[in-house]
Design an enzyme around this catalytic site. Sequence first.
Site, PDB file in Angstrom:
ATOM      1  N   ASN A   1      37.870  44.263  42.296  1.00 48.18           N
ATOM      2  CA  ASN A   1      36.482  44.421  42.732  1.00 48.18           C
ATOM      3  C   ASN A   1      36.465  45.217  44.042  1.00 48.18           C
ATOM      4  OD1 ASN A   1      33.900  44.115  43.738  1.00 48.18           O
ATOM      5  ND2 ASN A   1      33.778  41.914  43.354  1.00 48.18           N
TER       6      ASN A   1
ATOM      7  N   CYS B   1      27.742  44.223  46.773  1.00 47.53           N
ATOM      8  CA  CYS B   1      28.226  44.938  45.575  1.00 47.53           C
ATOM      9  C   CYS B   1      27.116  45.736  44.899  1.00 47.53           C
ATOM     10  CB  CYS B   1      28.864  43.954  44.598  1.00 47.53           C
ATOM     11  SG  CYS B   1      30.216  43.026  45.341  1.00 47.53           S
TER      12      CYS B   1
ATOM     13  N   HIS C   1      29.260  46.761  37.471  1.00 48.61           N
ATOM     14  CA  HIS C   1      30.083  46.409  38.627  1.00 48.61           C
ATOM     15  C   HIS C   1      31.362  45.755  38.100  1.00 48.61           C
ATOM     16  CE1 HIS C   1      31.465  44.953  42.344  1.00 48.61           C
ATOM     17  NE2 HIS C   1      31.001  43.721  42.241  1.00 48.61           N
TER      18      HIS C   1
HETATM   19  C1  LIG Z   1      36.616  33.338  41.194  1.00 44.16           C
HETATM   20  C2  LIG Z   1      36.830  33.255  39.691  1.00 44.16           C
HETATM   21  C3  LIG Z   1      37.872  34.234  39.238  1.00 44.16           C
HETATM   22  C4  LIG Z   1      37.304  31.834  39.367  1.00 44.16           C
HETATM   23  O1  LIG Z   1      37.451  31.714  37.963  1.00 44.16           O
HETATM   24  P1  LIG Z   1      36.874  30.414  37.236  1.00 44.16           P
HETATM   25  O2  LIG Z   1      37.276  30.482  35.832  1.00 44.16           O
HETATM   26  O3  LIG Z   1      35.404  30.344  37.557  1.00 44.16           O
HETATM   27  O4  LIG Z   1      37.690  29.286  37.950  1.00 44.16           O
HETATM   28  P2  LIG Z   1      37.116  27.996  38.689  1.00 44.16           P
HETATM   29  O5  LIG Z   1      36.449  28.392  39.983  1.00 44.16           O
HETATM   30  O6  LIG Z   1      36.339  27.204  37.702  1.00 44.16           O
HETATM   31  O7  LIG Z   1      38.492  27.277  39.033  1.00 44.16           O
HETATM   32  C5  LIG Z   1      39.306  26.735  38.020  1.00 44.16           C
HETATM   33  C6  LIG Z   1      40.578  26.242  38.662  1.00 44.16           C
HETATM   34  O8  LIG Z   1      41.416  27.378  38.964  1.00 44.16           O
HETATM   35  C7  LIG Z   1      41.830  27.276  40.321  1.00 44.16           C
HETATM   36  N1  LIG Z   1      42.033  28.623  40.863  1.00 44.16           N
HETATM   37  C8  LIG Z   1      41.165  29.412  41.526  1.00 44.16           C
HETATM   38  N2  LIG Z   1      41.756  30.566  41.870  1.00 44.16           N
HETATM   39  C9  LIG Z   1      43.033  30.504  41.420  1.00 44.16           C
HETATM   40  C10 LIG Z   1      44.115  31.385  41.454  1.00 44.16           C
HETATM   41  N3  LIG Z   1      44.043  32.586  42.045  1.00 44.16           N
HETATM   42  N4  LIG Z   1      45.268  31.006  40.872  1.00 44.16           N
HETATM   43  C11 LIG Z   1      45.379  29.818  40.272  1.00 44.16           C
HETATM   44  N5  LIG Z   1      44.381  28.920  40.204  1.00 44.16           N
HETATM   45  C12 LIG Z   1      43.205  29.264  40.763  1.00 44.16           C
HETATM   46  C13 LIG Z   1      40.719  26.529  41.021  1.00 44.16           C
HETATM   47  O9  LIG Z   1      41.193  25.940  42.232  1.00 44.16           O
HETATM   48  C14 LIG Z   1      40.343  25.501  39.982  1.00 44.16           C
HETATM   49  O10 LIG Z   1      41.259  24.447  40.049  1.00 44.16           O
HETATM   50  P3  LIG Z   1      40.734  22.923  39.895  1.00 44.16           P
HETATM   51  O11 LIG Z   1      40.132  22.858  38.519  1.00 44.16           O
HETATM   52  O12 LIG Z   1      41.986  22.139  40.066  1.00 44.16           O
HETATM   53  O13 LIG Z   1      39.720  22.749  40.981  1.00 44.16           O
HETATM   54  C15 LIG Z   1      35.485  33.528  38.947  1.00 44.16           C
HETATM   55  O14 LIG Z   1      34.610  32.443  39.126  1.00 44.16           O
HETATM   56  C16 LIG Z   1      34.813  34.787  39.407  1.00 44.16           C
HETATM   57  O15 LIG Z   1      35.254  35.876  39.103  1.00 44.16           O
HETATM   58  N6  LIG Z   1      33.670  34.639  40.088  1.00 44.16           N
HETATM   59  C17 LIG Z   1      32.927  35.758  40.643  1.00 44.16           C
HETATM   60  C18 LIG Z   1      33.706  36.407  41.756  1.00 44.16           C
HETATM   61  C19 LIG Z   1      32.856  36.844  42.889  1.00 44.16           C
HETATM   62  O16 LIG Z   1      32.203  36.052  43.512  1.00 44.16           O
HETATM   63  N7  LIG Z   1      32.864  38.136  43.204  1.00 44.16           N
HETATM   64  C20 LIG Z   1      32.186  38.661  44.350  1.00 44.16           C
HETATM   65  C21 LIG Z   1      30.770  38.985  44.117  1.00 44.16           C
HETATM   66  S1  LIG Z   1      30.474  40.166  42.888  1.00 44.16           S
END
Ligand SMILES: CC(C)(COP(=O)(O)OP(=O)(O)OC[C@H]1O[C@@H](n2cnc3c(N)ncnc32)[C@H](O)[C@@H]1OP(=O)(O)O)[C@@H](O)C(=O)NCCC(=O)NCCS
Length: 333
Positions: A290, A118, A260
């Site tokens: 993204n 990215c 980004h």
């Molecule tokens: C991926 C992302 C959206 C997850 O959001 P978050 O608030 O961190 O959520 P968590 O990972 O803490 O997960 C919370 C819960 O939601 C759940 N969950 C994840 N994706 C889900 C979805 N699409 N729908 C519903 N629930 C979801 C998880 O399984 C977790 O459940 P659990 O508590 O029972 O284990 C966020 O971390 C993010 O945007 N990260 C960066 C993304 C990335 O890597 N981009 C690429 C590089 S730039």
Amino acid sequence: MTQLLGVALRGTGSYLPARVVTNDEFTEVLNLDTSDEWIRTRTGIRERRYAGQGETSATLGAAAGRLAIETAGLTPADIDLIVCATVTPDLMCPSTANLIQAELGCGHIPAFDITAACSGFLYALSVGTQFVRTGAARHALVVGAEVLTRILDFTDRNSCILFGDGAGAVVLSATPVINTGVRMIRLYSDGSRQELIQVPSRVTPNPPPGPPQLQRLDYMRLSGREVFRFAVTRMVELIEQAEIDARELGLTGIDALIPHQVNQRIIDAALESSGFPAHKVVVNLSKYGNTSAASVPIALDEALRTGRCKPGDTVLLVAFGGGLTWSSALVTL
Ligand SMILES: CC(C)(COP(=O)(O)OP(=O)(O)OC[C@H]1O[C@@H](n2cnc3c(N)ncnc32)[C@H](O)[C@@H]1OP(=O)(O)O)[C@@H](O)C(=O)NCCC(=O)NCCS
């Protein structure tokens, strides 16, 4: 001694595929255990674009590049360097930049790809800038192009909802005015955290046994929660460093921040920690999700076309992603 030149951003362009995929498609078509409400509130994304039949990083990148060249008032024959940032090249060989060069009908110019996930566009911008600043190229086309939806695991709700396809491009041109255009670029990486975002390929140290055609090695894998924390920390550092850089360069301030486009909550958290004013931030992730290396140049092009940013503005571009990599650029439009 080489006389260093100014590097002006002479034109921008972007291209988004026509097919719109809403959050509801993940539940209604893919039967994924998620919801529009979860995706909107946890990421800010409402929809994204998917490349259609025949569309690739090269075709998207060429469309964005063509528009950037037109906007610059140039023709493909004027371009003497193409650098393309992508993690979803059409082929391992030749490069996507080679395909774009052929598609646009440029001359027999240097054309090559950059891989920095990215952060790729800002890495490519840095390479293009060095060529133009030293006089090695007069007009460089710098492209960020991705079809990430081709490497998503559509059974993984943590990752597949986040990404979309698209391309953005800029034309960098040499100018005798040194205090304009690209003012400062900062690039960083930390390969020790490589496992947080990976796209394994067939060229892997540990290929699983069995015939290759039965394996899907190329799905993206990411540790979203860890990347979230990394992104906020690095984005705050990049903003604070850029504010120091802007003062040292004698700039009156930063008129807009184009980060980004990854997650609204990452952007909000970084703004809160850094104190950077929210009204100066350009965000379009609700429409496109993204798009990796394409996200910053798409947002830059849209900001210029809608009048959100205008010539003379100083804009801070910030990106972070797989590698891990993180990067920023201060640019006077
Ligand atoms: C991926 C992302 C959206 C997850 O959001 P978050 O608030 O961190 O959520 P968590 O990972 O803490 O997960 C919370 C819960 O939601 C759940 N969950 C994840 N994706 C889900 C979805 N699409 N729908 C519903 N629930 C979801 C998880 O399984 C977790 O459940 P659990 O508590 O029972 O284990 C966020 O971390 C993010 O945007 N990260 C960066 C993304 C990335 O890597 N981009 C690429 C590089 S730039």
